[in-house]
Design a protein around this motif. Structure first.
Motif, PDB file in Angstrom:
ATOM      1  N   GLN A   1     -26.157 -13.787  -4.969  1.00 31.90           N
ATOM      2  CA  GLN A   1     -27.583 -13.563  -4.734  1.00 31.90           C
ATOM      3  C   GLN A   1     -28.389 -14.604  -5.502  1.00 31.90           C
ATOM      4  O   GLN A   1     -27.942 -15.134  -6.521  1.00 31.90           O
ATOM      5  CB  GLN A   1     -27.990 -12.155  -5.202  1.00 31.90           C
ATOM      6  CG  GLN A   1     -27.231 -11.018  -4.550  1.00 31.90           C
ATOM      7  CD  GLN A   1     -27.565 -10.867  -3.070  1.00 31.90           C
ATOM      8  OE1 GLN A   1     -28.607 -11.337  -2.608  1.00 31.90           O
ATOM      9  NE2 GLN A   1     -26.678 -10.231  -2.323  1.00 31.90           N
ATOM     10  N   THR A   2     -29.604 -14.870  -5.035  1.00 37.23           N
ATOM     11  CA  THR A   2     -30.439 -15.848  -5.728  1.00 37.23           C
ATOM     12  C   THR A   2     -30.939 -15.317  -7.067  1.00 37.23           C
ATOM     13  O   THR A   2     -31.228 -16.085  -7.975  1.00 37.23           O
ATOM     14  CB  THR A   2     -31.647 -16.240  -4.859  1.00 37.23           C
ATOM     15  OG1 THR A   2     -32.408 -15.061  -4.535  1.00 37.23           O
ATOM     16  CG2 THR A   2     -31.182 -16.918  -3.575  1.00 37.23           C
ATOM     17  N   THR A   3     -31.063 -13.984  -7.189  1.00 40.23           N
ATOM     18  CA  THR A   3     -31.379 -13.356  -8.470  1.00 40.23           C
ATOM     19  C   THR A   3     -30.140 -12.626  -8.956  1.00 40.23           C
ATOM     20  O   THR A   3     -29.520 -11.869  -8.202  1.00 40.23           O
ATOM     21  CB  THR A   3     -32.546 -12.368  -8.333  1.00 40.23           C
ATOM     22  OG1 THR A   3     -33.714 -13.072  -7.903  1.00 40.23           O
ATOM     23  CG2 THR A   3     -32.845 -11.694  -9.669  1.00 40.23           C
TER      24      THR A   3
ATOM     25  N   VAL B   1     -32.532 -16.606 -12.138  1.00 42.58           N
ATOM     26  CA  VAL B   1     -32.459 -16.966 -10.726  1.00 42.58           C
ATOM     27  C   VAL B   1     -31.696 -18.277 -10.578  1.00 42.58           C
ATOM     28  O   VAL B   1     -31.594 -19.064 -11.518  1.00 42.58           O
ATOM     29  CB  VAL B   1     -33.865 -17.114 -10.100  1.00 42.58           C
ATOM     30  CG1 VAL B   1     -34.605 -15.791 -10.118  1.00 42.58           C
ATOM     31  CG2 VAL B   1     -34.675 -18.199 -10.816  1.00 42.58           C
ATOM     32  N   THR B   2     -31.154 -18.462  -9.398  1.00 40.19           N
ATOM     33  CA  THR B   2     -30.504 -19.735  -9.105  1.00 40.19           C
ATOM     34  C   THR B   2     -31.556 -20.781  -8.749  1.00 40.19           C
ATOM     35  O   THR B   2     -32.658 -20.451  -8.307  1.00 40.19           O
ATOM     36  CB  THR B   2     -29.517 -19.602  -7.940  1.00 40.19           C
ATOM     37  OG1 THR B   2     -30.224 -19.175  -6.765  1.00 40.19           O
ATOM     38  CG2 THR B   2     -28.414 -18.613  -8.264  1.00 40.19           C
ATOM     39  N   GLN B   3     -31.209 -22.021  -8.953  1.00 39.90           N
ATOM     40  CA  GLN B   3     -32.108 -23.131  -8.629  1.00 39.90           C
ATOM     41  C   GLN B   3     -31.369 -24.093  -7.708  1.00 39.90           C
ATOM     42  O   GLN B   3     -30.187 -24.378  -7.904  1.00 39.90           O
ATOM     43  CB  GLN B   3     -32.560 -23.847  -9.893  1.00 39.90           C
ATOM     44  CG  GLN B   3     -33.472 -25.035  -9.657  1.00 39.90           C
ATOM     45  CD  GLN B   3     -34.010 -25.611 -10.952  1.00 39.90           C
ATOM     46  OE1 GLN B   3     -33.968 -24.974 -12.001  1.00 39.90           O
ATOM     47  NE2 GLN B   3     -34.509 -26.834 -10.900  1.00 39.90           N
TER      48      GLN B   3
ATOM     49  N   ASN C   1     -39.794 -17.528 -10.114  1.00 42.19           N
ATOM     50  CA  ASN C   1     -39.374 -17.093  -8.776  1.00 42.19           C
ATOM     51  C   ASN C   1     -40.638 -16.886  -7.943  1.00 42.19           C
ATOM     52  O   ASN C   1     -41.220 -15.810  -7.912  1.00 42.19           O
ATOM     53  CB  ASN C   1     -38.554 -15.811  -8.853  1.00 42.19           C
ATOM     54  CG  ASN C   1     -37.884 -15.479  -7.527  1.00 42.19           C
ATOM     55  OD1 ASN C   1     -37.943 -16.255  -6.578  1.00 42.19           O
ATOM     56  ND2 ASN C   1     -37.249 -14.326  -7.450  1.00 42.19           N
TER      57      ASN C   1
ATOM     58  N   GLU D   1     -26.544 -25.322  -5.973  1.00 37.26           N
ATOM     59  CA  GLU D   1     -27.412 -24.196  -6.336  1.00 37.26           C
ATOM     60  C   GLU D   1     -26.699 -23.337  -7.371  1.00 37.26           C
ATOM     61  O   GLU D   1     -25.611 -22.825  -7.117  1.00 37.26           O
ATOM     62  CB  GLU D   1     -27.797 -23.355  -5.113  1.00 37.26           C
ATOM     63  CG  GLU D   1     -28.763 -22.240  -5.475  1.00 37.26           C
ATOM     64  CD  GLU D   1     -29.375 -21.539  -4.260  1.00 37.26           C
ATOM     65  OE1 GLU D   1     -30.155 -20.592  -4.466  1.00 37.26           O
ATOM     66  OE2 GLU D   1     -29.063 -21.944  -3.127  1.00 37.26           O
TER      67      GLU D   1
ATOM     68  N   ARG E   1     -37.876 -21.525  -6.596  1.00 35.33           N
ATOM     69  CA  ARG E   1     -37.404 -20.871  -7.815  1.00 35.33           C
ATOM     70  C   ARG E   1     -36.736 -21.903  -8.716  1.00 35.33           C
ATOM     71  O   ARG E   1     -36.130 -22.867  -8.247  1.00 35.33           O
ATOM     72  CB  ARG E   1     -36.457 -19.718  -7.503  1.00 35.33           C
ATOM     73  CG  ARG E   1     -35.249 -20.121  -6.675  1.00 35.33           C
ATOM     74  CD  ARG E   1     -34.424 -18.921  -6.220  1.00 35.33           C
ATOM     75  NE  ARG E   1     -33.320 -19.359  -5.378  1.00 35.33           N
ATOM     76  CZ  ARG E   1     -33.412 -19.522  -4.068  1.00 35.33           C
ATOM     77  NH1 ARG E   1     -34.549 -19.273  -3.438  1.00 35.33           N
ATOM     78  NH2 ARG E   1     -32.363 -19.932  -3.373  1.00 35.33           N
TER      79      ARG E   1
END
Length: 379
Positions: free
Chosen positions: A55-57, A168-170, A221, A360, A228
């Motif tokens: 997940q991105t978070t 969060v991912t970047q 985010n 990412e 993000r």
């Protein structure tokens, strides 16, 4: 056209069209070391491990025990019937606890309840022998057992919840590489494949970008703009911050002691080489050194600092500011990778080839209270 030269022709005469004698080994002008991500310039040790994320978070939980000890958050005099503790630790104590204070003076106290203001306990002074005395802010407070009346109910129940942390991912990239067919066919000094060369250069730049993001990135985010950025180490370490302007053994040990008291034992000191001036100083007689007699002359740069609170291995990182240093637990920090760095071919348009570089990932730090940082070093 005649040159007018009739004697033996020299290398100075026919200059047009002569192949230039050039060393084909190209000198790389920019640095490419990356201690945290690839272990380059960190004795081959990767500072950051990695784990996948879906997940991105992403979230993780920190938990702590109610260690029955603290420090005084303010000085007390002999007439005071309450004490103020350090911020956020009052629930470590309860009615009936016996406290021992030392450092400035020795005294035992009995806790009779919570005070009317935050972080305060009401107490009976001079529990046992001796008279009430003064104590300074920062003196240690130890719980040395409970003195409830025989047959009484237990002290009030206390529970702690976990701390929910997140990051969060970047997306690092996408970075485009596009070269025409002709450009790729032209012969170059030291380059067998121009496209591969340009792709490698952009890859190195991507690594440096991630290295700096994991140091100083701000967690954002923006759901509206769908952008993000991941929070770096400096933003996530908020508890143990030294205000020292020099990185000496004494100040390093002081920060170690603070972390040790909270249950931590960091094993890495990461900083810019300029910050190591004092630890490398041969004029400092407080630093114990052992010199081996061999053919090597001069001093050796510091690689390990040993104190009563553990051995600290030094990791030099050119991407850090000279004013900063980090005390880290290597096993508590990891990259959460959604997409490993990859080169993806793009649709062919015109007489050219295109690829993009993209990755990412985000940063996860568990137990930040067991690590620390310097951010005011005067270098």
């Amino acid at each position: 056209m005649a040159t007018g030269v009739y004697d033996p022709t020299t290398s100075y005469d026919l200059t047009v069209g002569v192949i230039v004698d050039m060393d084909e080994a190209i000198y790389l002008l920019s640095p490419i070391d990356s201690p945290m991500i690839n272990g380059v310039d960190a004795d081959g040790t990767m500072i950051l491990g990695s784990r996948p994320v879906g997940q991105t978070t992403f979230n993780w939980l920190d938990d702590e025990i109610l260690t029955p000890r603290s420090t005084l958050g303010g000085a007390i005099v002999t007439a005071d019937v309450f004490i103020t503790l350090a911020t956020g630790v009052r629930t470590r104590f309860s009615t009936g606890d016996v406290l021992y204070l030392n450092k400035t003076n020795d005294e035992s106290l009995l806790v009779t309840g919570y005070g009317t203001t935050a972080e305060t306990l009401t107490v009976t002074r001079s529990w046992g022998a001796g008279a009430a005395t003064t104590h300074a802010s920062g003196d240690y407070v130890y719980q040395v057992g409970v003195a409830l009346a025989e047959g009484s109910d237990p002290e009030n129940a206390r529970v702690t919840d976990r701390t929910d942390n997140s990051n969060v991912t970047q997306i690092f990239g996408p970075t485009k590489v596009r070269l025409s067919r002709t450009e790729q066919l032209i012969r170059k000094y030291g380059i067998s494949n121009e496209f591969a060369h340009q792709l490698a250069q952009r890859t190195k730049e991507n690594v440096i970008s991630r290295e700096q993001a994991f140091l100083y990135g701000e967690q954002v985010n923006d759901t509206g703009a769908k952008r993000r950025t991941t929070g770096g180490i400096f933003k996530q370490l908020t508890t143990n911050i030294s205000t020292s302007t020099t990185l000496t053994v004494a100040f390093l040990q002081a920060l170690q002691q603070t972390i040790y008291t909270q249950g931590g034992n960091p094993g890495l000191l990461m900083c810019h080489p300029a910050a190591l001036a004092d630890l490398n100083s041969i004029a400092d007689t407080n630093i114990v050194r052992t010199t081996n007699v061999d053919s090597m002359r001069g001093r050796r740069r510091v690689t390990v600092v040993s104190t009563e609170f553990g051995d600290i291995s030094i990791v030099r990182n050119r991407w850090m500011a000279p004013s900063d240093a980090l005390l880290l637990n290597q096993g508590s920090i990891s990259r959460r990778v959604m997409t490993p760095l990859r080169a993806v071919p793009l649709a062919k348009t015109g007489d050219a080839d295109s690829m993009m570089i993209v990755a990412e990932e985000g940063l996860e730090i568990k137990g930040e209270e067991h690590m620390g940082k310097f951010n005011t070093l005067g270098y």
